[in-house]
Design a protein around this motif. Structure first.
Motif, mmCIF file in Angstrom:
data_model
loop_
_atom_site.group_PDB
_atom_site.id
_atom_site.type_symbol
_atom_site.label_atom_id
_atom_site.label_comp_id
_atom_site.label_asym_id
_atom_site.label_seq_id
_atom_site.Cartn_x
_atom_site.Cartn_y
_atom_site.Cartn_z
ATOM 1 N N SER A 115 -45.058 37.114 -10.620
ATOM 2 C CA SER A 115 -45.304 36.405 -9.359
ATOM 3 C C SER A 115 -44.378 35.203 -9.226
ATOM 4 O O SER A 115 -43.819 34.953 -8.151
ATOM 5 N N GLY A 116 -44.208 34.460 -10.311
ATOM 6 C CA GLY A 116 -43.377 33.255 -10.254
ATOM 7 C C GLY A 116 -41.938 33.550 -9.883
ATOM 8 O O GLY A 116 -41.355 32.888 -9.003
ATOM 9 N N ARG A 117 -41.319 34.521 -10.554
ATOM 10 C CA ARG A 117 -39.940 34.880 -10.229
ATOM 11 C C ARG A 117 -39.837 35.408 -8.807
ATOM 12 O O ARG A 117 -38.884 35.101 -8.077
ATOM 13 N N THR A 118 -40.835 36.197 -8.396
ATOM 14 C CA THR A 118 -40.817 36.765 -7.047
ATOM 15 C C THR A 118 -40.904 35.673 -5.988
ATOM 16 O O THR A 118 -40.155 35.687 -5.005
ATOM 17 N N PHE A 119 -41.800 34.702 -6.186
ATOM 18 C CA PHE A 119 -41.887 33.588 -5.241
ATOM 19 C C PHE A 119 -40.591 32.772 -5.224
ATOM 20 O O PHE A 119 -40.101 32.373 -4.162
ATOM 21 N N ASP A 120 -40.038 32.516 -6.410
ATOM 22 C CA ASP A 120 -38.802 31.735 -6.504
ATOM 23 C C ASP A 120 -37.695 32.342 -5.659
ATOM 24 O O ASP A 120 -37.057 31.666 -4.842
ATOM 25 N N TYR A 121 -37.452 33.638 -5.862
ATOM 26 C CA TYR A 121 -36.265 34.256 -5.286
ATOM 27 C C TYR A 121 -36.447 34.644 -3.820
ATOM 28 O O TYR A 121 -35.461 34.761 -3.092
ATOM 29 N N ASN A 122 -37.692 34.827 -3.386
ATOM 30 C CA ASN A 122 -37.935 35.111 -1.967
ATOM 31 C C ASN A 122 -38.231 33.858 -1.164
ATOM 32 O O ASN A 122 -38.246 33.904 0.073
ATOM 33 N N GLU A 123 -38.515 32.759 -1.868
ATOM 34 C CA GLU A 123 -38.805 31.462 -1.240
ATOM 35 C C GLU A 123 -39.991 31.535 -0.274
ATOM 36 O O GLU A 123 -40.005 30.886 0.764
ATOM 37 N N THR A 124 -40.982 32.352 -0.634
ATOM 38 C CA THR A 124 -42.203 32.449 0.156
ATOM 39 C C THR A 124 -43.303 33.049 -0.705
ATOM 40 O O THR A 124 -43.024 33.789 -1.654
ATOM 41 N N ILE A 125 -44.563 32.732 -0.372
ATOM 42 C CA ILE A 125 -45.695 33.380 -1.036
ATOM 43 C C ILE A 125 -46.243 34.529 -0.181
ATOM 44 O O ILE A 125 -47.135 35.241 -0.616
ATOM 45 N N TYR A 126 -45.701 34.677 1.022
ATOM 46 C CA TYR A 126 -46.166 35.739 1.918
ATOM 47 C C TYR A 126 -45.140 36.870 1.913
ATOM 48 O O TYR A 126 -44.128 36.820 2.607
ATOM 49 N N LEU A 127 -45.420 37.890 1.125
ATOM 50 C CA LEU A 127 -44.469 38.972 0.885
ATOM 51 C C LEU A 127 -44.732 40.133 1.830
ATOM 52 O O LEU A 127 -45.878 40.536 2.033
ATOM 53 N N THR A 128 -43.640 40.680 2.391
ATOM 54 C CA THR A 128 -43.774 41.778 3.344
ATOM 55 C C THR A 128 -42.487 42.595 3.352
ATOM 56 O O THR A 128 -41.647 42.455 2.456
ATOM 57 N N THR A 129 -42.318 43.420 4.368
ATOM 58 C CA THR A 129 -41.191 44.343 4.451
ATOM 59 C C THR A 129 -39.854 43.641 4.196
ATOM 60 O O THR A 129 -39.570 42.599 4.796
ATOM 61 N N GLY A 130 -39.052 44.222 3.297
ATOM 62 C CA GLY A 130 -37.741 43.684 2.982
ATOM 63 C C GLY A 130 -37.689 42.792 1.765
ATOM 64 O O GLY A 130 -36.605 42.567 1.209
ATOM 65 N N HIS A 131 -38.828 42.282 1.329
ATOM 66 C CA HIS A 131 -38.846 41.429 0.149
ATOM 67 C C HIS A 131 -38.737 42.266 -1.125
ATOM 68 O O HIS A 131 -39.156 43.418 -1.163
ATOM 69 N N VAL A 132 -38.160 41.642 -2.146
ATOM 70 C CA VAL A 132 -37.985 42.268 -3.455
ATOM 71 C C VAL A 132 -38.948 41.610 -4.436
ATOM 72 O O VAL A 132 -39.095 40.376 -4.449
#
Length: 205
Positions: free
Chosen positions: A53-70
């Protein structure tokens, strides 16, 4: 003619473990509506690499994940790409419900043998050599966690309706655990199944 992929059903308050090949698309379906599904993944060739979760939030710069996010691993490698999101609200802040969750947050706890997502993931992933302490924060698909201005979190009923889906493309070979969540408060007070199927890599969509 392309055959339809096999549809699997995870019964209420239970879980499943399976593998994905790079390029496979995992389709998670809220069969009846307002039902959360906890997802955890590990690199198939290295059990010390898991969904972060931490790496995912860091690199997407959001906590709300949806289409297109990695979604990234703890080693900063892509594990999933979100290809289709019918709902637009999922949680990657909270850990899977456990015996301690019910004892601390929802007394009288597990006196009645209450199942939990953590125990279901432990059971589902054990055949792949995953130890309980390796299971961190899960991607809680369809979970509706509200964060207020003070940072306080509140679990609200999911906004997903029957048949809505999340499609995740595997970016490496993976071991996956998936549940139909066991916490009353996360699922609008009832327990329902979660359906899923896998679209093999290279299949036209």
């Amino acid at each position: 003619m392309t055959e339809s992929p096999t549809l699997y059903r995870i019964p209420p308050q239970s879980g499943a473990g399976f593998t994905l090949k790079r390029g496979d698309v995992l389709v998670v379906i809220d069969a009846w509506g307002e039902q959360v599904s906890d997802l955890m993944a590990f690199a198939a060739d290295e059990r010390g690499e898991w969904l972060s979760s931490g790496r995912t939030f860091d690199y997407n710069e959001t906590i709300y994940l949806t289409t297109g996010h990695v979604l990234y691993s703890n080693r900063s490698r892509p594990m999933f790409t979100l290809l289709r999101d019918d709902v637009g609200r999922h949680d990657f802040l909270l850990t899977p419900c456990s015996t301690e969750t019910f004892e601390i947050l929802y007394p009288p706890g597990t006196a009645d043998g209450h199942p939990s997502c953590f125990s279901n993931l432990v059971q589902a992933l054990a055949p792949y050599g995953i130890q309980p302490d390796q299971i961190p924060t899960t991607l809680n698909i369809f979970m509706n966690v509200v964060v207020d201005e003070s940072g306080r979190v509140r679990i609200a009923p999911p906004i997903s309706t029957a048949g809505q889906q999340l499609h995740l493309r595997a970016e490496m070979d993976l071991i996956v655990g998936l549940t139909a969540c066991s916490a009353e408060g996360s699922n609008g007070g009832t327990f329902k199944p979660i359906d899923y199927h896998v679209i093999p890599a290279g299949t036209p969509q």
